[in-house]
Write a protein that holds these residues in place. Structure first.
Motif, PDB file in Angstrom:
ATOM      1  N   HIS A  94      -8.236  42.353  31.216  1.00  0.00           N
ATOM      2  CA  HIS A  94      -8.691  41.199  31.966  1.00  0.00           C
ATOM      3  C   HIS A  94      -8.770  39.986  31.049  1.00  0.00           C
ATOM      4  CE1 HIS A  94      -9.387  44.142  35.052  1.00  0.00           C
ATOM      5  NE2 HIS A  94      -9.985  44.871  34.143  1.00  0.00           N
ATOM      6  N   HIS A  95      -9.088  38.835  31.636  1.00  0.00           N
ATOM      7  CA  HIS A  95      -9.008  37.606  30.850  1.00  0.00           C
ATOM      8  C   HIS A  95     -10.216  36.701  30.999  1.00  0.00           C
ATOM      9  CE1 HIS A  95      -4.803  38.928  31.398  1.00  0.00           C
ATOM     10  NE2 HIS A  95      -4.640  38.466  30.172  1.00  0.00           N
ATOM     11  N   PHE A  96     -10.482  36.047  29.901  1.00  0.00           N
ATOM     12  CA  PHE A  96     -11.481  34.970  29.895  1.00  0.00           C
ATOM     13  C   PHE A  96     -10.759  33.728  29.413  1.00  0.00           C
ATOM     14  CE2 PHE A  96     -13.980  32.238  27.124  1.00  0.00           C
ATOM     15  CZ  PHE A  96     -15.092  31.932  27.892  1.00  0.00           C
ATOM     16  N   MET A  97     -10.947  32.613  30.109  1.00  0.00           N
ATOM     17  CA  MET A  97     -10.384  31.359  29.602  1.00  0.00           C
ATOM     18  C   MET A  97     -11.500  30.375  29.312  1.00  0.00           C
ATOM     19  SD  MET A  97      -7.743  28.573  31.248  1.00  0.00           S
ATOM     20  CE  MET A  97      -6.174  29.033  30.505  1.00  0.00           C
ATOM     21  N   CYS A  98     -11.452  29.803  28.126  1.00  0.00           N
ATOM     22  CA  CYS A  98     -12.433  28.787  27.753  1.00  0.00           C
ATOM     23  C   CYS A  98     -12.074  27.485  28.456  1.00  0.00           C
ATOM     24  CB  CYS A  98     -12.452  28.580  26.242  1.00  0.00           C
ATOM     25  SG  CYS A  98     -13.584  27.254  25.753  1.00  0.00           S
ATOM     26  N   THR A  99     -13.018  26.955  29.195  1.00  0.00           N
ATOM     27  CA  THR A  99     -12.735  25.739  29.950  1.00  0.00           C
ATOM     28  C   THR A  99     -12.614  24.524  29.035  1.00  0.00           C
ATOM     29  OG1 THR A  99     -15.113  25.561  30.346  1.00  0.00           O
ATOM     30  CG2 THR A  99     -13.785  26.478  32.111  1.00  0.00           C
ATOM     31  N   ASN A 100     -13.045  24.673  27.809  1.00  0.00           N
ATOM     32  CA  ASN A 100     -12.930  23.552  26.875  1.00  0.00           C
ATOM     33  C   ASN A 100     -11.611  23.591  26.098  1.00  0.00           C
ATOM     34  OD1 ASN A 100     -14.205  21.202  25.533  1.00  0.00           O
ATOM     35  ND2 ASN A 100     -14.035  22.526  23.732  1.00  0.00           N
ATOM     36  N   CYS A 101     -11.373  24.669  25.338  1.00  0.00           N
ATOM     37  CA  CYS A 101     -10.174  24.708  24.485  1.00  0.00           C
ATOM     38  C   CYS A 101      -9.018  25.443  25.145  1.00  0.00           C
ATOM     39  CB  CYS A 101     -10.490  25.334  23.133  1.00  0.00           C
ATOM     40  SG  CYS A 101     -10.855  27.095  23.196  1.00  0.00           S
ATOM     41  N   SER A 139     -17.168  31.235  22.139  1.00  0.00           N
ATOM     42  CA  SER A 139     -18.232  31.100  21.138  1.00  0.00           C
ATOM     43  C   SER A 139     -17.976  29.911  20.220  1.00  0.00           C
ATOM     44  CB  SER A 139     -18.358  32.395  20.332  1.00  0.00           C
ATOM     45  OG  SER A 139     -17.148  32.676  19.691  1.00  0.00           O
ATOM     46  N   LYS A 140     -16.707  29.682  19.910  1.00  0.00           N
ATOM     47  CA  LYS A 140     -16.388  28.563  19.026  1.00  0.00           C
ATOM     48  C   LYS A 140     -16.796  27.230  19.674  1.00  0.00           C
ATOM     49  CE  LYS A 140     -12.603  29.915  17.099  1.00  0.00           C
ATOM     50  NZ  LYS A 140     -11.155  30.119  16.986  1.00  0.00           N
ATOM     51  N   CYS A 141     -16.340  27.030  20.907  1.00  0.00           N
ATOM     52  CA  CYS A 141     -16.629  25.766  21.587  1.00  0.00           C
ATOM     53  C   CYS A 141     -18.110  25.626  21.914  1.00  0.00           C
ATOM     54  CB  CYS A 141     -15.806  25.649  22.851  1.00  0.00           C
ATOM     55  SG  CYS A 141     -14.063  25.385  22.498  1.00  0.00           S
ATOM     56  N   ARG A 142     -18.747  26.742  22.081  1.00  0.00           N
ATOM     57  CA  ARG A 142     -20.183  26.712  22.323  1.00  0.00           C
ATOM     58  C   ARG A 142     -20.892  26.056  21.162  1.00  0.00           C
ATOM     59  NH1 ARG A 142     -23.134  32.252  24.064  1.00  0.00           N
ATOM     60  NH2 ARG A 142     -24.977  31.137  24.764  1.00  0.00           N
ATOM     61  N   GLN A 143     -20.432  26.359  19.964  1.00  0.00           N
ATOM     62  CA  GLN A 143     -21.043  25.791  18.755  1.00  0.00           C
ATOM     63  C   GLN A 143     -20.621  24.341  18.536  1.00  0.00           C
ATOM     64  OE1 GLN A 143     -19.783  28.583  15.821  1.00  0.00           O
ATOM     65  NE2 GLN A 143     -20.880  30.253  16.821  1.00  0.00           N
TER      66      GLN A 143
ATOM     67  N   LYS B 116     -19.809  40.190  33.517  1.00  0.00           N
ATOM     68  CA  LYS B 116     -20.021  38.941  32.790  1.00  0.00           C
ATOM     69  C   LYS B 116     -20.920  39.175  31.578  1.00  0.00           C
ATOM     70  CE  LYS B 116     -21.407  36.134  36.225  1.00  0.00           C
ATOM     71  NZ  LYS B 116     -21.587  34.956  37.106  1.00  0.00           N
ATOM     72  N   GLY B 117     -22.002  39.908  31.815  1.00  0.00           N
ATOM     73  CA  GLY B 117     -22.934  40.206  30.734  1.00  0.00           C
ATOM     74  C   GLY B 117     -22.271  40.945  29.593  1.00  0.00           C
ATOM     75  N   GLN B 118     -21.529  41.990  29.938  1.00  0.00           N
ATOM     76  CA  GLN B 118     -20.777  42.774  28.955  1.00  0.00           C
ATOM     77  C   GLN B 118     -19.919  41.861  28.086  1.00  0.00           C
ATOM     78  OE1 GLN B 118     -18.062  45.540  30.709  1.00  0.00           O
ATOM     79  NE2 GLN B 118     -19.460  47.290  30.571  1.00  0.00           N
ATOM     80  N   PHE B 119     -19.166  41.015  28.762  1.00  0.00           N
ATOM     81  CA  PHE B 119     -18.227  40.187  28.011  1.00  0.00           C
ATOM     82  C   PHE B 119     -18.950  39.170  27.135  1.00  0.00           C
ATOM     83  CE2 PHE B 119     -15.680  36.344  27.490  1.00  0.00           C
ATOM     84  CZ  PHE B 119     -14.623  36.878  26.761  1.00  0.00           C
ATOM     85  N   GLN B 120     -20.003  38.584  27.665  1.00  0.00           N
ATOM     86  CA  GLN B 120     -20.755  37.596  26.889  1.00  0.00           C
ATOM     87  C   GLN B 120     -21.298  38.208  25.609  1.00  0.00           C
ATOM     88  OE1 GLN B 120     -22.474  34.316  29.991  1.00  0.00           O
ATOM     89  NE2 GLN B 120     -23.745  36.093  29.620  1.00  0.00           N
ATOM     90  N   GLU B 121     -21.830  39.383  25.741  1.00  0.00           N
ATOM     91  CA  GLU B 121     -22.410  40.038  24.593  1.00  0.00           C
ATOM     92  C   GLU B 121     -21.353  40.359  23.549  1.00  0.00           C
ATOM     93  OE1 GLU B 121     -25.543  43.707  24.338  1.00  0.00           O
ATOM     94  OE2 GLU B 121     -25.625  42.241  25.977  1.00  0.00           O
ATOM     95  N   LEU B 122     -20.236  40.825  24.060  1.00  0.00           N
ATOM     96  CA  LEU B 122     -19.135  41.234  23.191  1.00  0.00           C
ATOM     97  C   LEU B 122     -18.503  40.062  22.458  1.00  0.00           C
ATOM     98  CD1 LEU B 122     -17.120  44.124  23.524  1.00  0.00           C
ATOM     99  CD2 LEU B 122     -15.602  42.185  23.914  1.00  0.00           C
ATOM    100  N   SER B 123     -18.432  38.920  23.124  1.00  0.00           N
ATOM    101  CA  SER B 123     -17.617  37.812  22.595  1.00  0.00           C
ATOM    102  C   SER B 123     -18.432  36.625  22.109  1.00  0.00           C
ATOM    103  CB  SER B 123     -16.699  37.313  23.694  1.00  0.00           C
ATOM    104  OG  SER B 123     -17.483  36.742  24.734  1.00  0.00           O
ATOM    105  N   ALA B 125     -19.310  34.363  24.058  1.00  0.00           N
ATOM    106  CA  ALA B 125     -19.000  33.267  24.969  1.00  0.00           C
ATOM    107  C   ALA B 125     -20.102  33.103  26.006  1.00  0.00           C
ATOM    108  CB  ALA B 125     -17.666  33.524  25.670  1.00  0.00           C
ATOM    109  N   LYS B 126     -20.110  31.935  26.655  1.00  0.00           N
ATOM    110  CA  LYS B 126     -21.011  31.728  27.782  1.00  0.00           C
ATOM    111  C   LYS B 126     -20.155  31.675  29.035  1.00  0.00           C
ATOM    112  CE  LYS B 126     -24.894  30.401  29.894  1.00  0.00           C
ATOM    113  NZ  LYS B 126     -24.589  31.201  31.090  1.00  0.00           N
ATOM    114  N   VAL B 127     -20.285  32.664  29.888  1.00  0.00           N
ATOM    115  CA  VAL B 127     -19.464  32.718  31.099  1.00  0.00           C
ATOM    116  C   VAL B 127     -20.115  31.897  32.204  1.00  0.00           C
ATOM    117  CG1 VAL B 127     -18.538  34.207  32.897  1.00  0.00           C
ATOM    118  CG2 VAL B 127     -18.565  34.987  30.529  1.00  0.00           C
ATOM    119  N   GLU B 128     -19.338  30.986  32.767  1.00  0.00           N
ATOM    120  CA  GLU B 128     -19.878  30.146  33.844  1.00  0.00           C
ATOM    121  C   GLU B 128     -19.497  30.685  35.229  1.00  0.00           C
ATOM    122  OE1 GLU B 128     -21.807  27.896  32.960  1.00  0.00           O
ATOM    123  OE2 GLU B 128     -21.208  27.163  30.979  1.00  0.00           O
ATOM    124  N   THR B 129     -18.225  30.985  35.392  1.00  0.00           N
ATOM    125  CA  THR B 129     -17.768  31.468  36.689  1.00  0.00           C
ATOM    126  C   THR B 129     -16.683  32.524  36.469  1.00  0.00           C
ATOM    127  OG1 THR B 129     -15.777  30.283  37.363  1.00  0.00           O
ATOM    128  CG2 THR B 129     -17.775  28.999  37.178  1.00  0.00           C
TER     129      THR B 129
END
Lengths: 155, 155
Positions: A94-101, A139-143, B116-123, B125-129
DNA sequence: AAACTTATTGCGAATCATTTGCAATAATTA
DNA sequence: TAATTATTGCAAATGATTCGCAATAAGTTT
Protein backbone atom coordinates in the motif's frame (compact mmCIF):
# COMPACT_ATOMS: atom_id res chain seq x y z
CA UNK A 1 16.61 -6.21 -6.69
CA UNK A 2 17.32 -7.64 -10.13
CA UNK A 3 14.10 -9.58 -10.08
CA UNK A 4 12.08 -7.67 -12.60
CA UNK A 5 14.69 -7.76 -15.33
CA UNK A 6 14.93 -11.53 -15.28
CA UNK A 7 11.25 -12.22 -15.04
CA UNK A 8 10.50 -9.70 -17.76
CA UNK A 9 13.16 -11.14 -20.03
CA UNK A 10 11.71 -14.62 -19.63
CA UNK A 11 8.19 -13.45 -20.40
CA UNK A 12 9.45 -11.49 -23.36
CA UNK A 13 11.21 -14.52 -24.78
CA UNK A 14 8.19 -16.72 -24.09
CA UNK A 15 6.00 -14.55 -26.27
CA UNK A 16 8.44 -13.84 -29.06
CA UNK A 17 9.31 -10.38 -27.83
CA UNK A 18 12.70 -8.72 -28.11
CA UNK A 19 14.99 -7.47 -25.40
CA UNK A 20 15.88 -4.05 -26.74
CA UNK A 21 18.32 -1.68 -25.11
CA UNK A 22 15.43 0.63 -24.29
CA UNK A 23 13.58 -2.08 -22.46
CA UNK A 24 16.62 -3.32 -20.61
CA UNK A 25 17.29 0.21 -19.44
CA UNK A 26 13.73 0.84 -18.29
CA UNK A 27 13.47 -2.52 -16.59
CA UNK A 28 16.63 -1.92 -14.64
CA UNK A 29 15.66 1.56 -13.56
CA UNK A 30 12.25 0.42 -12.38
CA UNK A 31 13.83 -2.49 -10.64
CA UNK A 32 16.32 -0.57 -8.59
CA UNK A 33 14.31 2.59 -8.08
CA UNK A 34 12.71 2.96 -4.70
CA UNK A 35 10.38 5.61 -6.00
CA UNK A 36 7.07 5.81 -7.80
CA UNK A 37 7.80 7.82 -10.92
CA UNK A 38 5.44 9.16 -13.49
CA UNK A 39 6.13 8.16 -17.08
CA UNK A 40 7.83 11.47 -17.65
CA UNK A 41 10.02 11.21 -14.58
CA UNK A 42 11.04 7.77 -15.70
CA UNK A 43 11.88 9.16 -19.12
CA UNK A 44 14.09 11.82 -17.57
CA UNK A 45 15.93 9.27 -15.50
CA UNK A 46 16.39 6.95 -18.46
CA UNK A 47 17.62 9.70 -20.74
CA UNK A 48 20.70 10.08 -18.61
CA UNK A 49 21.77 6.83 -20.20
CA UNK A 50 19.89 6.96 -23.49
CA UNK A 51 19.24 10.58 -24.46
CA UNK A 52 17.15 9.63 -27.50
CA UNK A 53 14.68 7.51 -25.61
CA UNK A 54 11.14 8.49 -26.44
CA UNK A 55 8.16 8.94 -24.16
CA UNK A 56 6.05 6.60 -26.30
CA UNK A 57 8.52 3.85 -25.68
CA UNK A 58 8.34 4.48 -21.97
CA UNK A 59 4.56 4.21 -22.04
CA UNK A 60 4.60 1.14 -24.24
CA UNK A 61 7.06 -0.57 -21.95
CA UNK A 62 5.11 0.36 -18.84
CA UNK A 63 1.86 -0.89 -20.33
CA UNK A 64 3.40 -4.15 -21.30
CA UNK A 65 4.83 -4.61 -17.81
CA UNK A 66 1.47 -3.74 -16.37
CA UNK A 67 -0.26 -6.33 -18.53
CA UNK A 68 2.26 -8.83 -17.22
CA UNK A 69 1.50 -7.73 -13.65
CA UNK A 70 5.10 -6.74 -13.17
CA UNK A 71 4.29 -3.10 -12.68
CA UNK A 72 1.29 -1.46 -11.14
CA UNK A 73 0.04 2.05 -11.51
CA UNK A 74 -2.23 4.37 -9.63
CA UNK A 75 -3.38 7.94 -9.67
CA UNK A 76 -2.89 9.79 -6.43
CA UNK A 77 -5.19 12.57 -5.27
CA UNK A 78 -4.00 16.03 -6.29
CA UNK A 79 -2.32 14.49 -9.31
CA UNK A 80 -5.53 13.55 -10.97
CA UNK A 81 -4.04 13.48 -14.41
CA UNK A 82 -0.89 11.50 -13.98
CA UNK A 83 -0.26 7.90 -13.22
CA UNK A 84 2.59 6.80 -11.01
CA UNK A 85 4.21 3.44 -11.60
CA UNK A 86 6.08 0.97 -9.45
CA UNK A 87 7.51 -2.48 -9.75
CA UNK A 88 4.78 -4.75 -8.43
CA UNK A 89 7.02 -7.66 -7.54
CA UNK A 90 6.92 -7.50 -3.76
CA UNK A 91 3.25 -8.15 -4.50
CA UNK A 92 0.62 -6.60 -2.31
CA UNK A 93 1.60 -3.32 -0.77
CA UNK A 94 0.00 0.00 0.00
CA UNK A 95 1.02 3.63 -0.28
CA UNK A 96 1.38 6.79 1.68
CA UNK A 97 1.92 10.08 -0.13
CA UNK A 98 3.25 13.14 1.64
CA UNK A 99 1.05 16.06 0.73
CA UNK A 100 4.00 18.39 1.10
CA UNK A 101 6.95 16.77 -0.71
CA UNK A 102 4.87 14.27 -2.72
CA UNK A 103 7.13 11.44 -1.67
CA UNK A 104 5.52 8.03 -1.78
CA UNK A 105 6.21 5.46 0.91
CA UNK A 106 5.16 1.85 0.58
CA UNK A 107 3.86 -0.09 3.50
CA UNK A 108 2.21 -3.37 4.28
CA UNK A 109 -0.39 -4.28 6.84
CA UNK A 110 -1.83 -7.46 8.18
CA UNK A 111 -5.18 -5.73 8.62
CA UNK A 112 -5.92 -5.52 4.92
CA UNK A 113 -7.04 -9.13 4.77
CA UNK A 114 -9.46 -8.50 7.61
CA UNK A 115 -10.92 -5.52 5.80
CA UNK A 116 -11.44 -7.55 2.65
CA UNK A 117 -13.07 -10.25 4.73
CA UNK A 118 -15.34 -7.77 6.47
CA UNK A 119 -16.50 -6.32 3.21
CA UNK A 120 -17.01 -9.67 1.53
CA UNK A 121 -19.16 -10.89 4.34
CA UNK A 122 -21.15 -7.71 4.44
CA UNK A 123 -21.75 -7.45 0.71
CA UNK A 124 -21.53 -10.91 -0.74
CA UNK A 125 -18.87 -9.71 -3.15
CA UNK A 126 -15.67 -11.56 -3.95
CA UNK A 127 -12.73 -9.20 -3.48
CA UNK A 128 -9.79 -9.87 -5.78
CA UNK A 129 -7.46 -7.00 -5.18
CA UNK A 130 -7.35 -3.53 -3.72
CA UNK A 131 -5.17 -0.98 -2.11
CA UNK A 132 -4.94 1.61 0.57
CA UNK A 133 -3.67 5.10 0.01
CA UNK A 134 -2.88 7.38 2.92
CA UNK A 135 -2.07 11.08 2.81
CA UNK A 136 -0.38 13.31 5.32
CA UNK A 137 3.00 14.72 6.30
CA UNK A 138 6.00 12.43 6.16
CA UNK A 139 8.37 12.52 9.13
CA UNK A 140 10.85 14.69 7.27
CA UNK A 141 8.30 17.33 6.29
CA UNK A 142 6.77 17.17 9.71
CA UNK A 143 10.05 18.44 11.11
CA UNK A 144 11.17 20.88 8.46
CA UNK A 145 7.81 21.75 6.93
CA UNK A 146 9.32 23.12 3.75
CA UNK A 147 8.78 21.51 0.41
CA UNK A 148 11.73 19.90 -1.17
CA UNK A 149 10.73 17.76 -4.08
CA UNK A 150 11.84 14.56 -5.70
CA UNK A 151 15.32 15.10 -7.08
CA UNK A 152 15.12 14.33 -10.76
CA UNK A 153 17.03 17.26 -12.17
CA UNK A 154 19.84 16.06 -14.38
CA UNK A 155 23.17 15.54 -12.64
CA UNK B 1 -31.13 13.47 1.39
CA UNK B 2 -31.34 17.20 0.76
CA UNK B 3 -28.26 17.83 2.87
CA UNK B 4 -25.84 18.91 0.20
CA UNK B 5 -28.16 21.45 -1.36
CA UNK B 6 -28.68 23.30 1.89
CA UNK B 7 -25.09 23.25 3.02
CA UNK B 8 -23.91 24.29 -0.42
CA UNK B 9 -26.42 27.11 -0.62
CA UNK B 10 -25.29 28.46 2.73
CA UNK B 11 -21.64 28.36 1.75
CA UNK B 12 -22.44 29.97 -1.55
CA UNK B 13 -24.26 32.83 0.12
CA UNK B 14 -21.51 33.19 2.72
CA UNK B 15 -18.95 33.83 0.01
CA UNK B 16 -21.03 36.01 -2.26
CA UNK B 17 -21.78 33.23 -4.71
CA UNK B 18 -25.00 32.83 -6.66
CA UNK B 19 -27.43 29.96 -6.64
CA UNK B 20 -27.97 29.42 -10.34
CA UNK B 21 -30.36 26.95 -11.85
CA UNK B 22 -27.40 24.93 -13.11
CA UNK B 23 -25.96 24.63 -9.66
CA UNK B 24 -29.23 23.81 -8.02
CA UNK B 25 -29.76 21.06 -10.55
CA UNK B 26 -26.30 19.58 -10.12
CA UNK B 27 -26.45 19.78 -6.35
CA UNK B 28 -29.74 17.97 -6.25
CA UNK B 29 -28.63 15.22 -8.61
CA UNK B 30 -25.45 14.62 -6.64
CA UNK B 31 -27.39 14.66 -3.45
CA UNK B 32 -29.93 12.05 -4.35
CA UNK B 33 -27.74 9.92 -6.57
CA UNK B 34 -26.40 6.78 -5.00
CA UNK B 35 -23.77 6.44 -7.67
CA UNK B 36 -20.31 7.72 -8.42
CA UNK B 37 -20.64 9.44 -11.76
CA UNK B 38 -17.95 10.87 -13.94
CA UNK B 39 -18.34 14.49 -14.97
CA UNK B 40 -19.70 13.35 -18.28
CA UNK B 41 -22.22 10.97 -16.76
CA UNK B 42 -23.39 13.74 -14.48
CA UNK B 43 -23.76 16.03 -17.48
CA UNK B 44 -25.91 13.46 -19.25
CA UNK B 45 -28.14 13.06 -16.23
CA UNK B 46 -28.48 16.78 -15.76
CA UNK B 47 -29.25 17.43 -19.42
CA UNK B 48 -32.51 15.56 -19.04
CA UNK B 49 -33.66 18.62 -17.15
CA UNK B 50 -31.45 21.30 -18.68
CA UNK B 51 -30.45 20.26 -22.21
CA UNK B 52 -28.13 23.24 -22.66
CA UNK B 53 -26.01 22.57 -19.62
CA UNK B 54 -22.35 22.62 -20.48
CA UNK B 55 -19.57 20.29 -19.40
CA UNK B 56 -17.45 23.21 -18.19
CA UNK B 57 -20.17 24.17 -15.79
CA UNK B 58 -20.29 20.64 -14.47
CA UNK B 59 -16.56 20.65 -13.85
CA UNK B 60 -16.61 24.10 -12.32
CA UNK B 61 -19.40 23.12 -9.98
CA UNK B 62 -17.70 19.88 -9.00
CA UNK B 63 -14.42 21.63 -8.31
CA UNK B 64 -16.11 24.19 -6.15
CA UNK B 65 -17.90 21.47 -4.19
CA UNK B 66 -14.63 19.64 -3.85
CA UNK B 67 -12.90 22.73 -2.51
CA UNK B 68 -15.70 22.98 0.02
CA UNK B 69 -15.21 19.32 0.94
CA UNK B 70 -18.76 18.56 -0.07
CA UNK B 71 -17.73 16.26 -2.88
CA UNK B 72 -14.76 13.97 -3.21
CA UNK B 73 -13.26 12.42 -6.29
CA UNK B 74 -11.03 9.52 -7.14
CA UNK B 75 -9.77 7.67 -10.18
CA UNK B 76 -10.57 3.99 -10.25
CA UNK B 77 -8.68 1.39 -12.26
CA UNK B 78 -10.76 1.58 -15.43
CA UNK B 79 -9.86 1.76 -19.05
CA UNK B 80 -10.95 5.38 -19.32
CA UNK B 81 -9.16 7.06 -16.50
CA UNK B 82 -11.58 9.73 -15.55
CA UNK B 83 -12.46 10.98 -12.12
CA UNK B 84 -15.57 9.75 -10.37
CA UNK B 85 -17.32 12.03 -7.94
CA UNK B 86 -19.52 11.51 -4.93
CA UNK B 87 -21.17 13.57 -2.25
CA UNK B 88 -18.73 13.47 0.62
CA UNK B 89 -21.20 14.24 3.35
CA UNK B 90 -21.27 10.90 5.14
CA UNK B 91 -17.60 11.78 5.64
CA UNK B 92 -15.03 9.00 5.65
CA UNK B 93 -15.96 6.03 3.55
CA UNK B 94 -14.25 3.60 1.23
CA UNK B 95 -15.06 2.03 -2.10
CA UNK B 96 -15.41 -1.27 -3.86
CA UNK B 97 -15.66 -1.40 -7.64
CA UNK B 98 -16.98 -4.45 -9.45
CA UNK B 99 -14.59 -5.27 -12.26
CA UNK B 100 -17.45 -6.70 -14.26
CA UNK B 101 -20.32 -4.22 -14.03
CA UNK B 102 -18.23 -1.27 -12.78
CA UNK B 103 -20.66 -0.60 -10.00
CA UNK B 104 -19.21 1.22 -7.02
CA UNK B 105 -20.22 0.27 -3.51
CA UNK B 106 -19.33 2.39 -0.50
CA UNK B 107 -18.37 0.83 2.76
CA UNK B 108 -16.96 1.78 6.11
CA UNK B 109 -14.61 -0.06 8.42
CA UNK B 110 -13.45 0.37 11.96
CA UNK B 111 -10.06 -1.05 10.99
CA UNK B 112 -9.00 1.96 9.01
CA UNK B 113 -8.02 3.89 12.11
CA UNK B 114 -5.83 1.04 13.22
CA UNK B 115 -4.08 0.98 9.86
CA UNK B 116 -3.39 4.69 10.04
CA UNK B 117 -2.05 4.21 13.54
CA UNK B 118 0.17 1.32 12.48
CA UNK B 119 1.67 3.32 9.68
CA UNK B 120 2.19 6.47 11.73
CA UNK B 121 4.05 4.58 14.37
CA UNK B 122 6.16 2.75 11.86
CA UNK B 123 7.09 5.78 9.76
CA UNK B 124 6.86 8.81 11.97
CA UNK B 125 4.46 10.39 9.50
CA UNK B 126 1.26 12.19 10.43
CA UNK B 127 -1.61 10.71 8.46
CA UNK B 128 -4.38 13.16 7.65
CA UNK B 129 -6.67 11.25 5.32
CA UNK B 130 -6.75 8.23 3.07
CA UNK B 131 -8.95 5.71 1.44
CA UNK B 132 -9.30 2.09 0.56
CA UNK B 133 -10.33 0.83 -2.85
CA UNK B 134 -11.23 -2.79 -3.40
CA UNK B 135 -11.85 -4.57 -6.69
CA UNK B 136 -13.61 -7.82 -7.40
CA UNK B 137 -16.97 -9.26 -8.36
CA UNK B 138 -20.07 -7.87 -6.72
CA UNK B 139 -22.63 -10.36 -5.46
CA UNK B 140 -24.87 -9.85 -8.46
CA UNK B 141 -22.12 -10.47 -11.01
CA UNK B 142 -20.82 -13.35 -8.96
CA UNK B 143 -24.11 -15.15 -9.41
CA UNK B 144 -24.91 -14.33 -12.99
CA UNK B 145 -21.60 -14.57 -14.73
CA UNK B 146 -18.91 -15.45 -12.23
CA UNK B 147 -16.45 -13.31 -14.08
CA UNK B 148 -16.75 -14.43 -17.66
CA UNK B 149 -15.90 -10.98 -18.95
CA UNK B 150 -12.78 -10.21 -20.96
CA UNK B 151 -9.58 -10.83 -19.12
CA UNK B 152 -10.05 -10.88 -15.39
CA UNK B 153 -11.14 -14.37 -14.51
CA UNK B 154 -8.48 -15.21 -11.92
CA UNK B 155 -9.77 -16.86 -8.76
C1' DA C 1 28.65 -12.88 -41.57
C1' DA C 2 25.12 -11.47 -44.66
C1' DA C 3 20.40 -11.78 -45.62
C1' DC C 4 15.88 -12.02 -43.80
C1' DT C 5 11.81 -11.39 -41.01
C1' DT C 6 9.15 -8.64 -38.25
C1' DA C 7 8.92 -6.60 -33.42
C1' DT C 8 10.06 -2.23 -31.81
C1' DT C 9 11.40 2.39 -32.04
C1' DG C 10 11.02 7.59 -32.64
C1' DC C 11 8.33 10.90 -34.40
C1' DG C 12 4.32 13.62 -35.13
C1' DA C 13 -0.33 13.78 -35.02
C1' DA C 14 -4.49 12.23 -32.63
C1' DT C 15 -7.27 11.51 -28.62
C1' DC C 16 -9.15 11.93 -24.06
C1' DA C 17 -10.13 14.37 -19.78
C1' DT C 18 -10.03 18.65 -17.87
C1' DT C 19 -9.21 23.71 -17.75
C1' DT C 20 -9.31 28.47 -19.27
C1' DG C 21 -10.38 33.07 -21.67
C1' DC C 22 -13.92 35.71 -23.00
C1' DA C 23 -18.19 37.85 -24.42
C1' DA C 24 -22.99 37.21 -23.31
C1' DT C 25 -26.27 36.30 -19.66
C1' DA C 26 -28.59 36.26 -15.34
C1' DA C 27 -28.60 36.47 -9.99
C1' DT C 28 -28.48 39.66 -6.54
C1' DT C 29 -28.52 44.48 -4.59
C1' DA C 30 -29.51 49.15 -4.63
C1' DT D 1 -35.77 48.87 -12.90
C1' DA D 2 -31.28 49.55 -13.42
C1' DA D 3 -26.65 48.54 -11.95
C1' DT D 4 -23.13 45.35 -10.63
C1' DT D 5 -20.59 41.36 -11.33
C1' DA D 6 -20.64 36.14 -10.68
C1' DT D 7 -21.61 32.61 -13.77
C1' DT D 8 -22.52 30.53 -18.00
C1' DG D 9 -21.68 28.45 -22.78
C1' DC D 10 -18.59 28.15 -26.20
C1' DA D 11 -14.30 27.42 -28.36
C1' DA D 12 -9.76 26.99 -27.93
C1' DA D 13 -5.88 25.51 -24.85
C1' DT D 14 -3.53 22.25 -21.99
C1' DG D 15 -1.57 18.00 -20.16
C1' DA D 16 -1.36 13.08 -20.18
C1' DT D 17 -1.50 9.20 -22.94
C1' DT D 18 -2.11 6.68 -27.32
C1' DC D 19 -1.65 5.65 -32.27
C1' DG D 20 -0.04 5.26 -37.25
C1' DC D 21 3.70 4.70 -39.82
C1' DA D 22 8.23 4.57 -41.96
C1' DA D 23 12.84 3.52 -40.36
C1' DT D 24 15.55 0.58 -37.48
C1' DA D 25 17.39 -3.28 -35.12
C1' DA D 26 16.75 -8.02 -32.51
C1' DG D 27 16.68 -12.57 -33.25
C1' DT D 28 16.80 -16.24 -36.87
C1' DT D 29 18.17 -18.58 -40.89
C1' DT D 30 21.24 -19.29 -44.41
Amino acid sequence: MGELINVAQERLRAQGGRMTIQRRLLFSILDSLGEHPTAEELLLLARKQDPDLNLSTVYRTLRWLEAESLVSSRVFAEERRQERFDAALPSEHHHFMCTNCKDVIEFDTDLFGAIKGQFQELSGAKVETGSIVLYGLCSKCRQTKNGNNLNLETE
